[in-house]
Enzyme design. Structure first.
Site, PDB file in Angstrom:
ATOM      1  N   ASP A 159      -6.163   1.978  -3.332  1.00  0.00           N
ATOM      2  CA  ASP A 159      -7.413   1.686  -2.620  1.00  0.00           C
ATOM      3  C   ASP A 159      -7.833   2.830  -1.698  1.00  0.00           C
ATOM      4  O   ASP A 159      -8.789   2.711  -0.952  1.00  0.00           O
ATOM      5  CB  ASP A 159      -7.353   0.350  -1.862  1.00  0.00           C
ATOM      6  CG  ASP A 159      -6.324   0.333  -0.758  1.00  0.00           C
ATOM      7  OD1 ASP A 159      -5.529   1.287  -0.646  1.00  0.00           O
ATOM      8  OD2 ASP A 159      -6.299  -0.656  -0.003  1.00  0.00           O
ATOM      9  N   ALA A 163     -11.283   8.140   7.679  1.00  0.00           N
ATOM     10  CA  ALA A 163     -10.833   9.503   7.391  1.00  0.00           C
ATOM     11  C   ALA A 163      -9.666   9.495   6.403  1.00  0.00           C
ATOM     12  O   ALA A 163      -9.525  10.398   5.575  1.00  0.00           O
ATOM     13  CB  ALA A 163     -10.428  10.195   8.688  1.00  0.00           C
ATOM     14  N   ASP A 196      -1.349   1.485  -3.826  1.00  0.00           N
ATOM     15  CA  ASP A 196      -2.053   0.364  -4.457  1.00  0.00           C
ATOM     16  C   ASP A 196      -3.468   0.767  -4.877  1.00  0.00           C
ATOM     17  O   ASP A 196      -4.291  -0.086  -5.220  1.00  0.00           O
ATOM     18  CB  ASP A 196      -2.078  -0.870  -3.547  1.00  0.00           C
ATOM     19  CG  ASP A 196      -2.803  -0.624  -2.233  1.00  0.00           C
ATOM     20  OD1 ASP A 196      -2.913   0.553  -1.816  1.00  0.00           O
ATOM     21  OD2 ASP A 196      -3.269  -1.598  -1.619  1.00  0.00           O
ATOM     22  N   SER A 251       0.804  -1.217   0.000  1.00  0.00           N
ATOM     23  CA  SER A 251       0.000   0.000   0.000  1.00  0.00           C
ATOM     24  C   SER A 251       0.845   1.279   0.000  1.00  0.00           C
ATOM     25  O   SER A 251       1.646   1.493  -0.895  1.00  0.00           O
ATOM     26  CB  SER A 251      -0.932  -0.066   1.204  1.00  0.00           C
ATOM     27  OG  SER A 251      -1.848   0.980   1.189  1.00  0.00           O
TER      28      SER A 251
HETATM   29 ZN    ZN Z   1      -3.672   1.116   0.058  1.00  0.00          ZN
END
Ligand code: ZN
Ligand code: 16G
Length: 533
Positions: free
Chosen positions: A285, A377, A283, A66
């Site tokens: 997301d 958040a 990544d 991530s």
């Molecule tokens: Zn991520």
């Protein structure tokens, strides 16, 4: 069935390092990539067992870390409908990863098989993907060795965003059923999202360009690809930090986490007042939006703001469509700004639930509503439509032109939104759709409410495990007495709120505080940190 000699032989090429204990945490295994070879091999084994246990359903595996630095990597398992691995299995992941020898490894495998009554002869189906990290290919080969040692059927989905892997996992498992989720291909993903997007903005004035910081990660090529399916006449995007090929650049001074944590522009951004901008993480997301106002102040539109925007729009559509029986709710964590919660409860009049940090908690809570909006958040979130909601939206006809249009839009949203997990690309389209339909600037969106000043600090402590929380991490049970001290401090500040929780991903304790002014908020944060230290 399972050949244990074959597993031992394969495992001997992926030995576990001495003196290290691995934990499958909130985000799977995540750490320096050079420590992950044996872990990834064993995650392959666990995925095979999970697939066998679930009657050969396809299990997803994502190799990514991530927003972490480029030298890190990680891995997580995805269950058949695209959710995070069921919590009770996280423990097996940890046990497999920590088996020191090949014999111990085989013992753990046998235990998992017997305690779950797994039928060894079942076929295992696995799909995996990775992000753009340089350590990816070597880790994939460790994974494949693990999968092959148990003769799994494997699909290599290549370099993808995390949400694309979640999407495809679900598609494989529901294909041809009444829950069909689309084609299990990358192209199927782009087609589904782009078709829905065009429907929702058709006939509306296109907005000014959206500047996208892709964190020099996998979101860059994937956003480019998606935009080709959408077409420039519907969405104009300008990508920056899109160099996912040069080593050392991933997440470096850019990306959603950098922007949210530092409350400042990413490197390479030169937006001016009036421009619109967003950042993905490594990544893809997570997403946050931002702009610069006339006084040149940086203004962040984080996950809470997105939840407010999406919640408000969906509630309006449901009302206009005349679908009174459908309830909409919003799920947040303790990190949600107090002003956002007040806005949701008092202005939008929606029920709001608060759950512990981590996508799995939010996701499960959101499933309790007909339409559940959840956002952290930090910019991770999505919207879930229950079976009941989907059925109602699909079969509704509507009497007036206005009702029909609202129903059409809701229908398109169910395709536009990646319901398996938070998805920066899909969430970007959701926000763009809403802003286009409302013809709002980022400033107009921002006017819904004003964030209370807030501060997040990390405290390094001897042992973070002594901190035990309750009430969705908003209160401490242990160390005994500490919560009372925090309460006493908080009571001295107007609009004061503060909580302490141990991190699930780093060896630190996090202290969050908010209060009426910047000065008071900072003072509160540091005083509470002082109690913890
Ligand atoms: Zn991520
Ligand atoms: C993980 C979580 C994220 C959460 C973060 C908190 C998933 C997929 N990711 O990255 O949702 O915000 O952990 O980290 O669940 P912390 O426990 O270190 O504060």
């Amino acid at each position: 069935s399972i050949n244990y000699d074959q597993i031992k032989e394969a495992a001997s090429y992926h030995p576990k390092p001495q003196n290290i204990t691995y934990t499958y945490g909130t985000a799977g295994f995540r750490m320096r990539a050079d420590l992950l070879d044996s872990v990834i091999f064993r995650v392959g084994i666990l995925a095979v067992l999970r697939s066998k246990k679930l009657d050969s359903k396809t299990i997803g595996i994502m190799i990514t870390a991530s927003h972490n630095p480029e030298q890190d990597n990680g891995v997580k398992l995805v269950d058949p409908y695209g959710e995070m691995l069921e919590q009770s299995w996280e423990n097996y992941a940890t046990q497999l990863a920590n088996a020191q020898t090949e014999d111990e490894l085989v013992d753990v495998i046998k235990q998992i098989i017997s305690s779950n009554n797994i039928d060894e002869s079942k076929t295992a189906n696995i799909v995996y993907a990775r992000d753009t990290r340089p350590s990816g290919p070597a880790l994939v080969s460790a994974l494949v060795d693990g999968l092959k040692s148990l003769n799994a059927k494997i699909i290599d989905f290549g370099i993808k965003t995390t949400p694309q892997l979640h999407y495809v996992t679900r598609c494989y498992n529901v294909k041809g059923t009444e829950d069909d989720y689309g084609e299990p291909t990358e192209e199927g993903y782009y087609k589904k999202l782009s078709t829905a997007y065009r429907k929702t903005v058709e006939g509306k004035q296109r907005l000014t360009p959206i500047n996208i910081d892709a964190a020099n990660g996998v979101g860059a090529p994937k956003m480019r690809e998606l935009n080709q399916y959408i077409g420039n006449e519907y969405l104009e995007s300008i990508l920056i930090n899109d160099d996912y090929k040069t080593q050392g650049k991933l997440n470096y001074q850019c990306g959603a986490d950098f922007v949210k944590t530092g409350q400042k522009l990413p490197t390479g951004s030169n937006i001016k007042p009036g421009d619109r901008a967003a950042s993905f993480d490594g990544d893809a997301d997570r997403i946050v939006y931002y702009y610069i106002d006339e006084e040149n102040t940086f203004k962040l539109l984080d996950g809470d703001k997105i939840a407010g925007l999406a919640g408000g729009f969906i509630i309006d559509l449901v009302k206009t469509a005349g679908l009174e029986g459908i309830d909409v709710g919003v799920v947040q964590t303790a990190y949600a700004n107090g002003s956002s919660t007040t806005y949701l409860e008092k202005v939008l009049n929606v029920p709001v639930s608060c759950v512990p940090t981590g996508v799995k908690h939010l996701h499960h809570e959101a499933e309790k509503y007909d339409i559940g909006v959840y956002f952290e958040a930090n910019g991770h979130g999505t919207v879930l439509f229950s079976k009941k909601a989907l059925k109602t939206i699909r079969s509704a006809e509507g009497q007036t032109a206005e009702q029909k249009e609202a129903i059409e839009k809701l229908r398109a949203l169910t395709d536009l939104i990646n319901q398996t997990v938070g998805d920066a690309l899909s969430d970007l389209l959701l926000v763009e759709t809403i802003l286009t339909n409302r013809q709002w600037s980022l400033k107009q969106w921002d006017q819904a409410y004003t964030d209370l000043p807030n501060r997040l600090v990390k405290v390094i402590v001897e042992n973070r495990h002594i901190f035990k929380t309750t009430d969705a991490e908003r209160k401490l049970l242990e160390p005994v007495g500490l919560q009372e001290q925090i309460n006493e401090l908080v009571s001295k500040y107007k609009n004061g709120r503060s909580f302490v929780r141990p991190s699930g991903t780093e060896d630190v304790v996090r202290v969050y505080a908010e209060a009426a002014t910047r000065e008071e908020c900072d003072e509160l944060a540091y005083k509470v940190a002082g109690l913890v230290y």
